[in-house]
Design a protein around this motif. Structure first.
Motif, short mmCIF file in Angstrom:
data_model
loop_
_atom_site.label_atom_id
_atom_site.label_comp_id
_atom_site.label_asym_id
_atom_site.label_seq_id
_atom_site.Cartn_x
_atom_site.Cartn_y
_atom_site.Cartn_z
N ILE A 159 0.84 -1.20 0.00
CA ILE A 159 0.00 0.00 0.00
C ILE A 159 0.88 1.25 0.00
O ILE A 159 0.64 2.21 -0.76
N ALA A 160 1.92 1.25 0.85
CA ALA A 160 2.81 2.42 0.93
C ALA A 160 3.54 2.66 -0.37
O ALA A 160 3.81 3.81 -0.74
N SER A 161 3.87 1.60 -1.11
CA SER A 161 4.58 1.76 -2.38
C SER A 161 3.64 2.14 -3.52
O SER A 161 4.06 2.79 -4.49
N ALA A 162 2.39 1.73 -3.43
CA ALA A 162 1.43 2.04 -4.49
C ALA A 162 0.94 3.47 -4.42
O ALA A 162 0.63 4.08 -5.45
N MET A 163 0.86 4.03 -3.22
CA MET A 163 0.31 5.39 -3.09
C MET A 163 1.13 6.45 -3.82
O MET A 163 0.55 7.33 -4.48
N PRO A 164 2.49 6.43 -3.79
CA PRO A 164 3.24 7.41 -4.58
C PRO A 164 2.96 7.30 -6.08
O PRO A 164 3.02 8.32 -6.78
N VAL A 165 2.68 6.09 -6.57
CA VAL A 165 2.34 5.94 -7.98
C VAL A 165 1.06 6.70 -8.29
O VAL A 165 0.98 7.45 -9.28
#
Length: 420
Positions: A206-212
């Motif tokens: 989730i933390a990695s997908a949000m910047p995308v």
């Protein structure tokens, strides 16, 4: 100082950075821009209008021959210290001077001069024409608008806290259910421990997908263009970078260096990556302007710099590695540069702006020069001058320049371990 780059990262490269530096003891003038500088604050003076880019260093101790030398540093009015450039102890930078990316300030340089390389070499400098109201002398309304956008940099920190709370709540619920409300605590601990792995992985995803999501929402697709410092695009770009550095990098990207995880995430961010490419760096600032072909290698600590901040104007150009090209550890490629097929740039090197490194050749240095024992090759741009000098067994610095050398002042985003 280095620890503050982690704990207070959202404050860096913002309007609040000069105030943070003042609180730590540095003397900072008006309209100063500071990114992620490393320094001894109470030994540092930065005068009006100066610019310190990512991972620049001022007044850092010099260690050698069993001694540690500590001294003060003054950065003059309107001067620029580029990414990972060094103004050492007891070295003062005069007014309107420039030290390029990965460069070192010489001893007592004249005002208005520009310097390149670890063995400082004077280079020409062409001023970028821009509206002063959007660069060096912005009105109050633009300063207020910038502050408003930069306050949103704390949102990623809040998201981190919410994710942590969610993981703790989930594991507490699992523990209580498995232990029968505490009657069998050992069973509860075992079940919660097993559940902790998928919970941590889910939070990291989730933390990695949000910047995308925020990248595409805030700035969309990057294209070659020029934007002044005081424009919403630059502020939104820095805000997007805060989401990357605070959310994605600590959770999944750092541990995914050199793995398909980083490759997949970078593609989602807009980077063009071919098959069997090895990518071991997340410093790919304007992602849509980065192209890494099949079987290319981007080693750890490298920066594929896609923008310059010359005279506070953000100029964006693409960077490309062709098939089988290798960029060595801790090396920089500047905007508009490219590596030809199977070309190699050795560790700690600097590829200048718009340099086209020819295929099947070997280069090294700051700035790069053709390695003598490598096959002969033909280069373009400033690299061509150096290659011809090598062929004639002469040092490139001893030969007349055939044209202006591109200025390589940068500021980035770029951001941890070596840097808008």
């Amino acid at each position: 100082m280095r620890r503050t780059l982690v704990g207070t990262y959202p404050v860096y490269a913002s309007s609040a950075t000069p105030w943070l530096m003042r609180l730590m003891g540095a003397r900072i003038g008006r309209n100063v821009e500071i990114s992620t500088v490393e320094t001894i604050p109470h030994l540092t003076v930065v005068e009006d209008g100066a610019f310190l880019a990512d991972h620049s260093m001022a007044a850092v101790p010099r260690v050698g021959r069993g001694w540690v030398h500590i001294g003060s540093t003054v950065i003059g009015r309107g001067s620029f210290v580029g990414n990972s450039a060094i103004v050492g102890p007891d070295r003062d930078l005069p007014d309107d001077a420039l030290v390029a990316v990965l460069g070192v300030s010489p001893h007592r340089p004249p005002p208005g001069t520009s310097w390149l390389g670890r063995s400082p070499t004077a280079i020409p400098r062409v001023k970028v024409a821009a509206d002063a109201a959007a660069t060096f002398a912005p009105p109050r309304r633009l300063k207020a608008a910038r502050w408003a956008v930069e306050l949103c940099r704390f949102v990623p920190a809040f998201i981190v806290g919410w994710l942590d709370i969610a993981v703790v709540y989930f594991l507490a619920t699992v523990y209580m259910g498995a232990s029968g409300q505490g009657s069998d605590p050992l069973r509860g601990v075992v079940v919660a421990t097993v559940a902790s792995l998928p919970a941590a992985v889910a939070a990291a995803l989730i933390a990695s997908a949000m910047p995308v999501l925020f990248k595409w929402a805030l700035v969309g697709e990057f294209v070659p263009q020029d934007r002044p410092l005081f424009s919403s695009f630059v502020w939104r770009n820095e805000l997007m970078d805060a989401f990357v550095e605070v959310l994605a990098v600590p959770s999944l990207i750092r541990i995914g260096l050199g793995s398909p995880v980083l490759t997949m995430w970078a593609r989602w961010m807009g980077v063009e990556i071919g098959r069997n490419a090895w990518v071991e760096s997340w410093w790919l600032p304007e992602t849509d302007l980065v192209s890494i072909a099949d079987n290319a290698t981007v080693n750890r600590g490298t920066v594929l710099q896609t923008h310059l901040f010359h005279d506070r104007v953000m100029t964006m150009q693409p960077v490309r590695l062709d098939e089988g090209a290798t960029l060595g550890p801790n090396s920089f490629m500047l905007p508009g540069s490219s590596l030809g097929p199977c070309a190699t740039v050795r560790p700690g090197s600097l590829v200048l702006r718009e340099d086209a490194v020819p295929g099947h050749s070997d280069w090294s240095g700051n700035p790069i020069r053709a390695v003598q024992d490598a096959p002969a090759a033909t280069a373009t741009g400033d690299t061509a001058t150096r290659a011809r000098a090598r062929a004639d067994h002469l040092d490139a610095d001893e030969r007349p320049q055939t044209g202006p050398i591109p200025v390589v002042a940068t500021s980035t985003p770029a951001r941890e371990e070596p840097t808008s």
